[in-house]
Scaffold this active site. Structure first.
Site, PDB file in Angstrom:
ATOM      1  NE  ARG A  34      -0.022  -3.686  -2.852  1.00 40.88           N
ATOM      2  CZ  ARG A  34       0.841  -3.545  -2.443  1.00 40.88           C
ATOM      3  NH1 ARG A  34       1.785  -4.394  -1.663  1.00 40.88           N
ATOM      4  NH2 ARG A  34       1.297  -2.184  -2.393  1.00 40.88           N
ATOM      5  CE  LYS A 196       9.791  12.408   9.305  1.00 44.65           C
ATOM      6  NZ  LYS A 196      10.926  11.286   9.568  1.00 44.65           N
ATOM      7  N   GLY A 353      -0.575   4.124   0.487  1.00 48.99           N
ATOM      8  CA  GLY A 353      -1.515   3.446   1.315  1.00 48.99           C
ATOM      9  C   GLY A 353      -2.135   4.175   2.470  1.00 48.99           C
ATOM     10  N   GLY A 376       5.343   2.765  -2.573  1.00 45.81           N
ATOM     11  CA  GLY A 376       6.704   3.262  -3.147  1.00 45.81           C
ATOM     12  C   GLY A 376       6.647   3.461  -4.672  1.00 45.81           C
TER      13      GLY A 376
HETATM   14  C1  3PG Z   1       4.666  -2.488  -1.675  1.00 47.22           C
HETATM   15  O1  3PG Z   1       3.965  -3.052  -0.614  1.00 47.22           O
HETATM   16  O2  3PG Z   1       4.710  -1.430  -1.694  1.00 47.22           O
HETATM   17  C2  3PG Z   1       5.516  -3.338  -2.445  1.00 47.22           C
HETATM   18  O3  3PG Z   1       5.001  -4.689  -2.438  1.00 47.22           O
HETATM   19  C3  3PG Z   1       6.831  -3.407  -2.339  1.00 47.22           C
HETATM   20  O4  3PG Z   1       7.283  -3.919  -1.220  1.00 47.22           O
HETATM   21  P1  3PG Z   1       8.932  -3.646  -0.709  1.00 47.22           P
HETATM   22  O5  3PG Z   1       8.591  -1.959  -0.255  1.00 47.22           O
HETATM   23  O6  3PG Z   1       9.173  -4.361   0.428  1.00 47.22           O
HETATM   24  O7  3PG Z   1       9.617  -3.699  -2.053  1.00 47.22           O
END
Ligand code: 3PG
Length: 396
Positions: A34, A196, A353, A376
């Protein structure tokens, strides 16, 4: 969306929203992907004579100062990677200390601010906190797609207070994802795995309306097999999801999306490294066995079907890939998508991830057309939702 390349930045304070939420161990960055993504922007701004102020969240300190979640070690890593450009660190992200650090910058200089989430105003998208951040810059650039699903002060609020631009990493991510779902070269296949169904209902519901082929793997496929009335032995599945699964299947049929479930599986008595395995048809899973990977016939079928597609989208491993030998199915499909990308002109886009870890383990990450580091945000985008951080740049 305005791109930062077109802005006049010489001598200006440019506030960059990066996603420096990187994995660390013992105070050291263990995966700098990142950081690498935002370096081109920082270098370019520095070369163009901007005073570059970098801000990010790190972990989830919930509005309090937590020393283990300081961005200082990450700032040190950035300094190492940006040398000889000088990189300073401000021990707070707003207020006098932050202002002093920013005021001390020469054109071309870089300053990393302390963790935004040490202040509750960040996640609350508090107007006063956003205004305090905005005081530190003349221009705002968001290059953090992976945080764009959060409507926070540094991703949303501030975009309404300063001239707001997208950075190059944000733009490539939006472009790749748009190519994959909004105007793809069809047929489009989506490979969705993971544990899931319940966490990916919205993803599946959106995808069946947009893609031509939906391949389902991982423990999620067990829930589908169970709803179809197959015996799945001791396999992980989610009870109580029958209606959801049936609805997804109905929607798929109505939209002309074909769902492909595993036809055979690698089974073992338990999920353990080196456990004795067997390949079984999904019509013949022993009562005491667990489905832990897709089988060779399923790999062959997925490969054959992908050969007819022009676009492939992937989120979620197809088996318990972290535990050998249950990664073989995922790795074989990953190698095939990589081959089709390099030799067959397929556009391949993967994100999340676990998915990136699986592609790395298969050694094919670089062969994909685009690999998103977003977790996310990638999922919410697959759900068809508008991401607040992107929406704010559009309306700015
Ligand atoms: C992530 O690692 O997916 C982003 O940096 C967002 O992090 P968070 O889910 O803690 O908002």
């Amino acid at each position: 969306i305005k791109r930062i390349d077109s802005a006049e930045v010489n001598g200006k304070r440019v506030l960059v929203r990066a996603d420096l939420n990187v994995p660390t161990a013992d105070g050291k960055v263990t995966d700098a992907t990142r950081i690498e993504q935002v370096l081109p922007l920082i270098r370019d701004l520095s070369q163009r004579g901007a005073k570059v102020v970098v801000m990010s969240h790190f972990g989830r300190p919930k509005g309090k100062r937590v020393e283990e979640m300081s961005l200082k070690p990450v700032a040190d890593k950035i300094a190492e990677m940006l040398a000889p450009i000088s990189v300073h660190f401000a021990p707070d992200c707003i207020g006098e200390e932050a202002k002093a650090a920013v005021n001390a910058l020469e054109p071309g200089g870089v300053c990393v601010l302390e963790n935004l989430r040490f202040h509750a105003g960040e996640e609350a998208n508090d107007a006063a906190f956003a205004a305090a951040l905005a005081e530190l810059g003349d221009i705002y650039v968001n290059d953090a797609f992976s945080a764009a699903h959060r409507a926070h002060a540094s991703t949303e609020g501030i975009a309404h207070l300063l001239p707001a631009y997208a950075g190059p990493a944000m733009m490539s991510e939006i472009e790749a994802l748009t190519i994959a779902l909004e105007k793809p070269h069809r047929p489009v296949a989506a490979l969705i795995g993971g544990a899931k169904v319940s966490t990916k209902i919205d993803v599946l519901s959106n995808l069946v309306e947009k893609v031509n082929l939906l391949v389902i793997g991982g423990a999620m496929a067990n829930t589908f097999l169970h709803v179809e009335g197959r015996g799945i032995g001791n396999s992980l599945f989610e009870p109580g999801e029958a209606n959801t699964v049936e609805q997804i299947i109905t929607n798929a049929t109505e939209s002309g999306c074909q769902i492909l479930l595993p036809k055979d599986a690698v089974v073992a008595p338990e999920l353990r490294k080196g456990a004795a395995t067997e390949v079984r048809s999904v019509t013949d899973i022993p009562d005491d066995a667990m489905i832990l990977d897709i089988g060779p016939d399923t790999v062959a079928e997925i490969s054959a079907r992908l050969a007819d597609c022009h676009t492939a989208l992937w989120n979620g491993p197809l088996g318990a890939f972290e535990v050998a030998p249950f990664g073989e199915g995922t790795f074989a499909v990953a190698r095939e998508v990589a081959r089709l990308t390099e030799e067959g002109g397929v556009t391949s886009i993967a994100g999340g991830g676990d998915t990136v870890a699986a592609l790395n383990a298969a050694g094919v990450t670089d062969a994909f057309s685009y690999v998103s580091t977003a977790g996310g945000a990638f999922l919410e985008w697959l759900e068809g939702r508008e991401l607040p951080g992107v929406a704010a740049l559009k309306s700015a």
